[in-house]
Design a protein around this motif. Structure first.
Motif, PDB file in Angstrom:
ATOM      1  N   HIS A   1       4.550  17.778  -0.092  1.00  0.00           N
ATOM      2  CA  HIS A   1       4.497  18.167   1.316  1.00  0.00           C
ATOM      3  C   HIS A   1       3.170  17.796   1.967  1.00  0.00           C
ATOM      4  CE1 HIS A   1       8.390  19.969   1.253  1.00  0.00           C
ATOM      5  NE2 HIS A   1       8.060  20.913   0.387  1.00  0.00           N
ATOM      6  N   ALA A   2       2.101  17.790   1.183  1.00  0.00           N
ATOM      7  CA  ALA A   2       0.802  17.385   1.724  1.00  0.00           C
ATOM      8  C   ALA A   2       0.811  15.924   2.169  1.00  0.00           C
ATOM      9  CB  ALA A   2      -0.291  17.606   0.679  1.00  0.00           C
ATOM     10  N   GLU A   3       1.724  15.142   1.600  1.00  0.00           N
ATOM     11  CA  GLU A   3       1.865  13.732   1.982  1.00  0.00           C
ATOM     12  C   GLU A   3       3.014  13.510   2.955  1.00  0.00           C
ATOM     13  OE1 GLU A   3      -0.253  11.414   1.191  1.00  0.00           O
ATOM     14  OE2 GLU A   3      -1.457  12.790  -0.018  1.00  0.00           O
ATOM     15  N   GLY A   4       3.607  14.597   3.457  1.00  0.00           N
ATOM     16  CA  GLY A   4       4.690  14.489   4.428  1.00  0.00           C
ATOM     17  C   GLY A   4       6.025  14.119   3.839  1.00  0.00           C
ATOM     18  N   LEU A   5       6.192  14.277   2.517  1.00  0.00           N
ATOM     19  CA  LEU A   5       7.448  13.908   1.870  1.00  0.00           C
ATOM     20  C   LEU A   5       8.408  15.095   1.840  1.00  0.00           C
ATOM     21  CD1 LEU A   5       6.053  11.922  -1.198  1.00  0.00           C
ATOM     22  CD2 LEU A   5       6.875  10.989   0.979  1.00  0.00           C
ATOM     23  N   THR A   6       9.689  14.793   1.888  1.00  0.00           N
ATOM     24  CA  THR A   6      10.707  15.808   1.676  1.00  0.00           C
ATOM     25  C   THR A   6      11.219  15.694   0.239  1.00  0.00           C
ATOM     26  OG1 THR A   6      12.409  14.315   2.551  1.00  0.00           O
ATOM     27  CG2 THR A   6      11.399  15.867   4.094  1.00  0.00           C
TER      28      THR A   6
ATOM     29  N   GLU B   1       0.820  -1.204   0.000  1.00  0.00           N
ATOM     30  CA  GLU B   1       0.000   0.000   0.000  1.00  0.00           C
ATOM     31  C   GLU B   1       0.858   1.259   0.000  1.00  0.00           C
ATOM     32  OE1 GLU B   1      -3.013   2.452  -0.415  1.00  0.00           O
ATOM     33  OE2 GLU B   1      -3.195   0.261  -0.496  1.00  0.00           O
ATOM     34  N   GLU B   2       1.950   1.247   0.768  1.00  0.00           N
ATOM     35  CA  GLU B   2       2.779   2.444   0.842  1.00  0.00           C
ATOM     36  C   GLU B   2       3.462   2.746  -0.498  1.00  0.00           C
ATOM     37  OE1 GLU B   2       5.180  -0.839   3.064  1.00  0.00           O
ATOM     38  OE2 GLU B   2       3.085  -0.293   2.674  1.00  0.00           O
TER      39      GLU B   2
ATOM     40  N   THR C   1      23.455   4.543 -10.926  1.00  0.00           N
ATOM     41  CA  THR C   1      22.183   4.396 -10.222  1.00  0.00           C
ATOM     42  C   THR C   1      22.157   5.224  -8.948  1.00  0.00           C
ATOM     43  OG1 THR C   1      21.992   2.147 -11.093  1.00  0.00           O
ATOM     44  CG2 THR C   1      20.579   2.728  -9.227  1.00  0.00           C
ATOM     45  N   LEU C   2      21.105   6.037  -8.784  1.00  0.00           N
ATOM     46  CA  LEU C   2      20.945   6.846  -7.584  1.00  0.00           C
ATOM     47  C   LEU C   2      19.962   6.162  -6.647  1.00  0.00           C
ATOM     48  CD1 LEU C   2      20.793  10.437  -9.108  1.00  0.00           C
ATOM     49  CD2 LEU C   2      22.741   9.250  -8.095  1.00  0.00           C
ATOM     50  N   ARG C   3      20.403   5.923  -5.401  1.00  0.00           N
ATOM     51  CA  ARG C   3      19.614   5.203  -4.408  1.00  0.00           C
ATOM     52  C   ARG C   3      19.341   6.081  -3.188  1.00  0.00           C
ATOM     53  NH1 ARG C   3      19.320  -0.130  -5.597  1.00  0.00           N
ATOM     54  NH2 ARG C   3      20.812  -0.943  -7.120  1.00  0.00           N
ATOM     55  N   SER C   4      18.270   5.766  -2.479  1.00  0.00           N
ATOM     56  CA  SER C   4      17.953   6.494  -1.253  1.00  0.00           C
ATOM     57  C   SER C   4      18.987   6.183  -0.182  1.00  0.00           C
ATOM     58  CB  SER C   4      16.550   6.124  -0.769  1.00  0.00           C
ATOM     59  OG  SER C   4      16.511   4.781  -0.333  1.00  0.00           O
ATOM     60  N   ALA C   5      19.286   7.186   0.630  1.00  0.00           N
ATOM     61  CA  ALA C   5      20.305   7.020   1.658  1.00  0.00           C
ATOM     62  C   ALA C   5      19.886   6.049   2.748  1.00  0.00           C
ATOM     63  CB  ALA C   5      20.652   8.377   2.270  1.00  0.00           C
ATOM     64  N   ASP C   6      18.563   5.890   2.956  1.00  0.00           N
ATOM     65  CA  ASP C   6      18.102   5.034   4.053  1.00  0.00           C
ATOM     66  C   ASP C   6      17.450   3.731   3.577  1.00  0.00           C
ATOM     67  OD1 ASP C   6      15.721   5.931   3.010  1.00  0.00           O
ATOM     68  OD2 ASP C   6      14.974   6.828   4.876  1.00  0.00           O
ATOM     69  N   GLY C   7      17.522   3.449   2.281  1.00  0.00           N
ATOM     70  CA  GLY C   7      16.959   2.215   1.758  1.00  0.00           C
ATOM     71  C   GLY C   7      15.476   2.279   1.452  1.00  0.00           C
ATOM     72  N   SER C   8      14.832   3.421   1.699  1.00  0.00           N
ATOM     73  CA  SER C   8      13.404   3.535   1.384  1.00  0.00           C
ATOM     74  C   SER C   8      13.209   3.619  -0.126  1.00  0.00           C
ATOM     75  CB  SER C   8      12.789   4.743   2.079  1.00  0.00           C
ATOM     76  OG  SER C   8      13.373   5.953   1.620  1.00  0.00           O
ATOM     77  N   ARG C   9      11.997   3.289  -0.547  1.00  0.00           N
ATOM     78  CA  ARG C   9      11.723   3.198  -1.973  1.00  0.00           C
ATOM     79  C   ARG C   9      11.420   4.549  -2.603  1.00  0.00           C
ATOM     80  NH1 ARG C   9       8.498  -2.445  -3.217  1.00  0.00           N
ATOM     81  NH2 ARG C   9      10.117  -3.830  -2.399  1.00  0.00           N
ATOM     82  N   GLY C  10      11.594   4.601  -3.937  1.00  0.00           N
ATOM     83  CA  GLY C  10      11.350   5.836  -4.669  1.00  0.00           C
ATOM     84  C   GLY C  10      10.456   5.609  -5.857  1.00  0.00           C
ATOM     85  N   ALA C  11       9.832   6.690  -6.336  1.00  0.00           N
ATOM     86  CA  ALA C  11       8.998   6.653  -7.532  1.00  0.00           C
ATOM     87  C   ALA C  11       9.307   7.884  -8.381  1.00  0.00           C
ATOM     88  CB  ALA C  11       7.517   6.609  -7.174  1.00  0.00           C
ATOM     89  N   HIS C  12       9.106   7.743  -9.684  1.00  0.00           N
ATOM     90  CA  HIS C  12       9.525   8.771 -10.647  1.00  0.00           C
ATOM     91  C   HIS C  12       8.536   8.778 -11.808  1.00  0.00           C
ATOM     92  CE1 HIS C  12      12.767   9.883 -13.902  1.00  0.00           C
ATOM     93  NE2 HIS C  12      12.026  10.935 -13.579  1.00  0.00           N
ATOM     94  N   CYS C  13       7.960   9.929 -12.113  1.00  0.00           N
ATOM     95  CA  CYS C  13       7.047  10.072 -13.240  1.00  0.00           C
ATOM     96  C   CYS C  13       7.442  11.308 -14.045  1.00  0.00           C
ATOM     97  CB  CYS C  13       5.602  10.197 -12.773  1.00  0.00           C
ATOM     98  SG  CYS C  13       4.970   8.725 -11.918  1.00  0.00           S
ATOM     99  N   GLU C  14       7.344  11.212 -15.371  1.00  0.00           N
ATOM    100  CA  GLU C  14       7.841  12.304 -16.221  1.00  0.00           C
ATOM    101  C   GLU C  14       7.051  12.362 -17.531  1.00  0.00           C
ATOM    102  OE1 GLU C  14      12.157  13.699 -18.124  1.00  0.00           O
ATOM    103  OE2 GLU C  14      11.853  11.629 -17.486  1.00  0.00           O
TER     104      GLU C  14
ATOM    105  N   LEU D   1      11.139  10.038  -2.573  1.00  0.00           N
ATOM    106  CA  LEU D   1      11.512   8.885  -1.751  1.00  0.00           C
ATOM    107  C   LEU D   1      10.611   8.852  -0.526  1.00  0.00           C
ATOM    108  CD1 LEU D   1      15.351   9.489  -1.988  1.00  0.00           C
ATOM    109  CD2 LEU D   1      14.096   7.660  -3.156  1.00  0.00           C
ATOM    110  N   GLN D   2      10.362   7.664  -0.008  1.00  0.00           N
ATOM    111  CA  GLN D   2       9.361   7.524   1.051  1.00  0.00           C
ATOM    112  C   GLN D   2       9.732   8.221   2.350  1.00  0.00           C
ATOM    113  OE1 GLN D   2       9.081   3.235   0.822  1.00  0.00           O
ATOM    114  NE2 GLN D   2       7.073   3.323  -0.160  1.00  0.00           N
ATOM    115  N   THR D   3      10.996   8.143   2.781  1.00  0.00           N
ATOM    116  CA  THR D   3      11.327   8.654   4.118  1.00  0.00           C
ATOM    117  C   THR D   3      12.603   9.493   4.166  1.00  0.00           C
ATOM    118  OG1 THR D   3      12.462   6.570   4.649  1.00  0.00           O
ATOM    119  CG2 THR D   3      10.147   6.742   5.290  1.00  0.00           C
TER     120      THR D   3
END
Length: 260
Positions: free
Chosen positions: A161-166, A123-124, A225-238, A211-213
């Motif tokens: 920001h409405a979803e609490g993301l940075t 879900e997340e 490849t660019l990865r999140s520093a904390d292992g959380s997942r990412g999404a990208h739309c263009e 990124l999630q967190t």
């Protein structure tokens, strides 16, 4: 230098946008649990050859890349969010896949990206993808010739920001035309009413990615490849979007294929 395109040139960009849309829709349909990332790249490469198009990635070697990219599509999986270099990896149930694809057709470039889940979704992850898609929709809606670059950036940032993301602003949208990356840079966060005015003929690749967190990333040992520093997942739309006095034109729109 920021370049503006004539209405005729924007029409000439449509085949590239349509081809990119078709390839991404095909790859999303064909990518399943058990698909190898190298097979995705090969399929994209075959479609490029058949269409007589030209990859924007295979010889691409910017300052932040360790070497020429050497592949024709970016395949970013789970904690990888941008510039994912295809390698010998077989997709597993629940993997979050981001595909980023850019080609030149008759000298004009289009650039687009999608994120989706293979197999059983979490879900997340679905929420993150939805947020990224809504941010892209907001960016397109803000792409009016009465606005400025900051209005696009602010629209993307508001959704996140409405979803609490940075938000990481190291990589974002950009001009596109005869080459894949041009001016202006379009950060995914900014202040409305600021920056370069959006004029008819401006063509931008708008690309929210979250990124999630965290908003911190690092470069994988593959040099790309660019990865999140904390292992959380990412999404990208263009999408590649052309500004006109009658409103934005989404050159990489996939709705004509019956998909989003």
């Amino acid at each position: 230098m920021i370049e503006l395109r004539t209405p005729a040139e924007i029409e000439q960009m449509r085949p590239a946008g349509r081809f990119v849309a078709e390839v991404l829709a095909t790859l999303r349909d064909e990518t399943k649990v058990g698909t190898n990332l190298l097979s995705i790249d090969k399929r994209a490469h075959d479609m490029i050859r058949k269409a007589g198009a030209e990859s924007c990635y295979i010889d691409y070697h910017p300052s932040f890349g360790a070497s020429p990219f050497g592949k024709v599509i970016c395949t970013s999986i789970n904690d990888a969010v941008l510039h994912g270099l295809p390698h010998d990896y077989v997709l597993r149930d629940g993997d979050l896949v981001s595909l980023d694809f850019a080609v030149s057709v008759d000298g004009w470039v289009a650039d687009s990206a999608i994120s989706f889940i293979v197999g059983t979704p979490r879900e997340e992850d679905l929420q993150l993808i939805d947020t990224t898609q809504r941010a892209l929709a907001a960016a397109i809606e803000a792409s009016q010739t009465t606005n400025r670059i900051g209005d696009i950036s602010a629209a993307v940032g508001a959704v996140a920001h409405a979803e609490g993301l940075t938000i990481n602003t190291d990589f974002g949208g950009h001009g596109v035309g005869r080459t894949m990356h041009g001016d202006p840079h379009v950060p995914n966060e900014g202040k409305a009413g600021r920056g370069y005015p959006l004029r008819a003929g401006l063509v931008l690749a708008l690309e929210p990615w979250f990124l999630q967190t965290t908003n911190e990333i690092y470069t994988d040992q593959d040099g790309w490849t660019l990865r999140s520093a904390d292992g959380s997942r990412g999404a990208h739309c263009e999408h590649t979007v052309a500004m006109t006095d009658d409103g934005p034109i989404v050159l990489t729109d996939r709705s004509f294929l019956g998909v989003d």
